[in-house]
Scaffold this motif. Structure first.
Motif, PDB file in Angstrom:
ATOM      1  N   UNK A  79       0.821  -1.203   0.000  1.00  0.00           N
ATOM      2  CA  UNK A  79       0.000   0.000   0.000  1.00  0.00           C
ATOM      3  C   UNK A  79       0.863   1.265   0.000  1.00  0.00           C
ATOM      4  N   UNK A  80       2.184   1.099  -0.051  1.00  0.00           N
ATOM      5  CA  UNK A  80       3.040   2.282  -0.115  1.00  0.00           C
ATOM      6  C   UNK A  80       2.797   3.047  -1.409  1.00  0.00           C
ATOM      7  N   UNK A  81       2.802   4.365  -1.332  1.00  0.00           N
ATOM      8  CA  UNK A  81       2.691   5.194  -2.540  1.00  0.00           C
ATOM      9  C   UNK A  81       4.073   5.685  -2.968  1.00  0.00           C
ATOM     10  N   UNK A  82       5.005   5.648  -2.039  1.00  0.00           N
ATOM     11  CA  UNK A  82       6.396   6.011  -2.353  1.00  0.00           C
ATOM     12  C   UNK A  82       7.284   5.419  -1.263  1.00  0.00           C
ATOM     13  N   UNK A  83       8.550   5.217  -1.613  1.00  0.00           N
ATOM     14  CA  UNK A  83       9.525   4.740  -0.610  1.00  0.00           C
ATOM     15  C   UNK A  83      10.899   5.159  -1.097  1.00  0.00           C
ATOM     16  N   UNK A  89       8.342   5.702  -6.876  1.00  0.00           N
ATOM     17  CA  UNK A  89       6.879   5.701  -6.890  1.00  0.00           C
ATOM     18  C   UNK A  89       6.512   4.633  -7.914  1.00  0.00           C
ATOM     19  N   UNK A  90       5.224   4.426  -8.149  1.00  0.00           N
ATOM     20  CA  UNK A  90       4.847   3.402  -9.135  1.00  0.00           C
ATOM     21  C   UNK A  90       5.410   3.758 -10.525  1.00  0.00           C
ATOM     22  N   UNK A  91       5.839   5.015 -10.689  1.00  0.00           N
ATOM     23  CA  UNK A  91       6.323   5.427 -12.025  1.00  0.00           C
ATOM     24  C   UNK A  91       7.793   5.103 -12.238  1.00  0.00           C
ATOM     25  N   UNK A 117       9.638  -2.367  -1.854  1.00  0.00           N
ATOM     26  CA  UNK A 117       8.880  -1.549  -2.818  1.00  0.00           C
ATOM     27  C   UNK A 117       9.824  -1.036  -3.908  1.00  0.00           C
ATOM     28  N   UNK A 118      10.944  -0.474  -3.480  1.00  0.00           N
ATOM     29  CA  UNK A 118      11.912   0.101  -4.430  1.00  0.00           C
ATOM     30  C   UNK A 118      12.438  -0.986  -5.370  1.00  0.00           C
TER      31      UNK A 118
END
Ligand code: P6P
Length: 337
Positions: A160-164, A179-181, A289-290
């Motif tokens: 659920x992270x939006x950024x890390x 981010x997801x981008x 996430x990264x």
């Protein structure tokens, strides 16, 4: 006068990202800029820590005559301070604090994000000049915007992270965030005091030749992990090797190196500590996430790190993270009952 427009600062980059999403409120960009500001302040203290130690024999007083705070606490206060006084964060969870901190003021209560961070990971390495780092993860709160954030905001699965991101205070100081981008790296340019885009669109090589693990715990790992580590040592030119073992005991530095060069980092559970040492919320999840956004993989040996639903703020998790082909080979060993 020719303006060098090749160098994109963190602020310019986050604003450009904002232009790409006209509907965005700019809160995330603002939050990332706040983190960059705190990182610059921490960087100053980390870089003179050795000096303070040399002069430290005059007692806990630094060259400016200020009381020397433990650097962990200093870093914690810097990140907590910029997030509390920014416009984008309702509260924080920190490795340094037993409980979450709810900022509970009108602006913060109307912010939609919460941040979990390890303000200065590996700080035991400072006095021997080994790179250390800050690690952070950003979540959209699940509680009602307009009210104070709540504990549940800080117990969301890593997916659920939006950024890390992380900051590595090393031979140079770098801020890397995802981010997801995508994943992008910014190197602090001391001449202008700005993080400047130096590693755009970071991808984790699908294979690598570096394995990172504390061999001192070898006989405490489960058999399948031992067998994979042995296999790493037997690699040669015929099967993707030879591998090299690189482990400096500072997670941010070890994982950063493997992210860029390819490799696998392991902090397995041991007989004494089946959940390992690393914290799920602000060490494993941000790096998972990264790494996934960069094309790599991260598990606890059984499941995807990002799918683990936390039950406690400071819970630990085993961690296996890195190049996808190396992770897939590891998983073949872990599957063997
Ligand atoms: P060990 C630093 O204390 C840390 O939390 C991580 O940065 C690092 O990867 C790990 O512990 C090293 O632990 O048990 O191998 O010394």
């Amino acid at each position: 006068m020719i303006v060098n427009r090749n160098i994109l600062t963190l602020d310019e980059f986050t604003l450009q990202q904002l232009r790409a999403f006209p509907t965005a409120t700019g809160e995330l960009s603002s939050l990332l800029r706040d983190i960059g500001l705190a990182a610059k302040r921490v960087n100053v203290e980390v870089n003179k820590a050795g000096l303070v130690d040399i002069l430290g024999d005059a007692g806990a007083v630094n060259v400016q005559g200020e009381d020397v705070k433990k650097l962990d606490i200093y870093a914690n206060n810097q990140f907590m301070g910029v997030l509390k006084h920014g416009i984008s964060c309702a509260g924080i969870g920190s490795e340094e604090l037993d409980e979450v901190v709810v900022f509970d003021d009108e602006v913060s209560n109307n912010s939609k994000y919460v941040v979990l961070f390890d303000p200065l990971d590996g700080s035991g390495n400072i006095d021997v000049n080994v790179s250390i780092g800050t690690i952070f993860g950003v979540y959209r709160r699940v509680s009602e915007v307009g009210k104070p954030c709540i504990a549940a905001d800080f117990l969301q699965a890593g997916n659920r992270q939006v950024a890390a991101g992380y900051i590595v205070y090393g031979s140079s100081t770098m801020l890397v965030y995802a981010t997801k981008r995508g994943v992008n790296g910014f190197t602090l340019d001391p001449s202008i005091g700005e993080f400047s885009l130096s590693h755009p669109n970071i991808k984790c090589p699908p294979s690598g030749k570096i394995y990172s693990v504390n061999h001192g715990n070898f006989f405490q790992y489960e058999k399948n992990v031992q067998q994979y580590i042995n296999a790493c040592q037997k690699k040669d030119k015929t099967n993707g090797g030879p591998y090299t073992q690189r482990y400096i005991g500072s997670m941010v530095a070890d994982v950063h190196r493997n992210l860029l060069k390819g490799g696998i980092f392991m902090y397995p559970g041991t007989i004494g500590k089946p959940n390992g040492k690393l914290r799920l919320q602000y060490e494993c999840n941000p790096f998972a996430f990264i790494t996934e956004i960069a094309g790599g993989k991260a598990t606890d040996g059984k499941q995807r790190i990002l799918d683990i639903v936390p039950t406690q703020l400071h819970q630990r998790s085993p961690l296996f993270i890195g190049s996808i082909n190396m992770m897939n080979e590891l998983e073949e060993y872990l599957k063997q009952a």
